[in-house]
Write a protein that holds these residues in place. Structure first.
Motif, PDB file in Angstrom:
ATOM      1  N   ALA A  51      23.095  35.834  37.838  1.00  0.00           N
ATOM      2  CA  ALA A  51      24.484  35.871  37.370  1.00  0.00           C
ATOM      3  C   ALA A  51      24.555  35.767  35.854  1.00  0.00           C
ATOM      4  O   ALA A  51      25.380  36.440  35.215  1.00  0.00           O
ATOM      5  N   MET A  52      23.698  34.937  35.269  1.00  0.00           N
ATOM      6  CA  MET A  52      23.693  34.813  33.810  1.00  0.00           C
ATOM      7  C   MET A  52      23.249  36.105  33.141  1.00  0.00           C
ATOM      8  O   MET A  52      23.731  36.449  32.062  1.00  0.00           O
ATOM      9  N   ALA A  79      30.530  49.270  35.623  1.00  0.00           N
ATOM     10  CA  ALA A  79      30.736  48.962  37.043  1.00  0.00           C
ATOM     11  C   ALA A  79      29.993  47.683  37.420  1.00  0.00           C
ATOM     12  O   ALA A  79      30.529  46.829  38.135  1.00  0.00           O
ATOM     13  N   ALA A  80      28.764  47.537  36.917  1.00  0.00           N
ATOM     14  CA  ALA A  80      27.994  46.330  37.209  1.00  0.00           C
ATOM     15  C   ALA A  80      28.727  45.097  36.690  1.00  0.00           C
ATOM     16  O   ALA A  80      28.820  44.079  37.394  1.00  0.00           O
ATOM     17  N   GLY A  92      30.313  42.069  38.826  1.00  0.00           N
ATOM     18  CA  GLY A  92      29.751  40.766  38.526  1.00  0.00           C
ATOM     19  C   GLY A  92      30.708  39.746  37.942  1.00  0.00           C
ATOM     20  O   GLY A  92      30.361  38.575  37.830  1.00  0.00           O
ATOM     21  N   ARG A  93      31.922  40.158  37.618  1.00  0.00           N
ATOM     22  CA  ARG A  93      32.820  39.218  36.929  1.00  0.00           C
ATOM     23  C   ARG A  93      33.196  37.999  37.756  1.00  0.00           C
ATOM     24  O   ARG A  93      33.595  36.984  37.207  1.00  0.00           O
ATOM     25  N   THR A  94      33.034  38.052  39.069  1.00  0.00           N
ATOM     26  CA  THR A  94      33.370  36.893  39.910  1.00  0.00           C
ATOM     27  C   THR A  94      32.139  36.207  40.514  1.00  0.00           C
ATOM     28  O   THR A  94      32.282  35.368  41.404  1.00  0.00           O
ATOM     29  N   LEU A  95      30.956  36.550  40.017  1.00  0.00           N
ATOM     30  CA  LEU A  95      29.751  35.938  40.582  1.00  0.00           C
ATOM     31  C   LEU A  95      29.786  34.415  40.506  1.00  0.00           C
ATOM     32  O   LEU A  95      29.452  33.731  41.480  1.00  0.00           O
ATOM     33  N   PHE A  96      30.195  33.884  39.359  1.00  0.00           N
ATOM     34  CA  PHE A  96      30.192  32.428  39.227  1.00  0.00           C
ATOM     35  C   PHE A  96      31.261  31.781  40.108  1.00  0.00           C
ATOM     36  O   PHE A  96      31.079  30.649  40.571  1.00  0.00           O
ATOM     37  N   ASP A  97      32.357  32.488  40.378  1.00  0.00           N
ATOM     38  CA  ASP A  97      33.346  31.972  41.334  1.00  0.00           C
ATOM     39  C   ASP A  97      32.728  31.883  42.729  1.00  0.00           C
ATOM     40  O   ASP A  97      32.927  30.901  43.451  1.00  0.00           O
ATOM     41  N   ASP A  98      31.993  32.917  43.095  1.00  0.00           N
ATOM     42  CA  ASP A  98      31.331  32.935  44.401  1.00  0.00           C
ATOM     43  C   ASP A  98      30.276  31.833  44.500  1.00  0.00           C
ATOM     44  O   ASP A  98      30.156  31.171  45.532  1.00  0.00           O
TER      45      ASP A  98
END
Length: 160
Positions: free
Chosen positions: A35-36, A114-115, A119-125
């Protein structure tokens, strides 16, 4: 796996394993690292290679291959965790795995926009999965960790 370890609450806490859920937060490292990197996609080919080298990994496999000091305890505790919780946890992890795979597909096409969007909500997940791990009672009812933030049809449209 047997019960070679003491599943005493203090022993579990000392190992960063929730005594309420019997899950360890160390598992989130599997997702945090990739994610980072997503934020830096397109800036360096090496970052793209690292994102592409990420593979889904089960909880038990993660700890089997990790250098986590209490990995046997983490695996044993997981094997004794509530089946319903484990099911919800694995469903949330599978949804996140699919999202990261979609990011990888975008990277293969050099579509870093697109990636990044996927990926913008990865840390929310990851935060929602953390809620399952630590047993966040009230907040769990407001977060659906299986909601990957982007539907499969949206992902398909990106690559259609």
């Amino acid at each position: 796996m047997g019960t070679d370890h003491n599943l005493d609450a203090d022993v579990l806490r000392a190992a960063n394993i929730s005594p309420d859920t019997l899950l360890a937060t160390d598992f989130l490292n599997h997702y945090n690292e990739v994610a980072m990197l997503v934020d830096f996609l397109g800036s360096d080919d090496e970052i793209s290679e690292e994102v592409l080298s990420w593979k889904p990994e089960s909880y038990v496999d993660h700890f089997t291959h990790s250098g986590f000091r209490d990995k046997e305890l983490a695996i044993e505790a997981f094997c004794q965790a509530d089946a319903d919780l484990v099911s919800r946890f694995e469903k949330a992890c599978n949804a996140l795995d699919q999202k990261i795979i979609a990011i990888q597909q975008a990277v293969i096409k050099s579509d870093f926009d697109a990636a990044g969007e996927i990926g913008r909500t990865l840390f929310d997940d990851i935060g929602a999965i953390n809620g399952l791990i630590v047993g966040d009672g009230p907040s769990q009812t407001h977060i659906d960790p299986t909601d990957s933030g982007i539907s499969q049809s949206d992902i398909d449209n990106l690559f259609g």
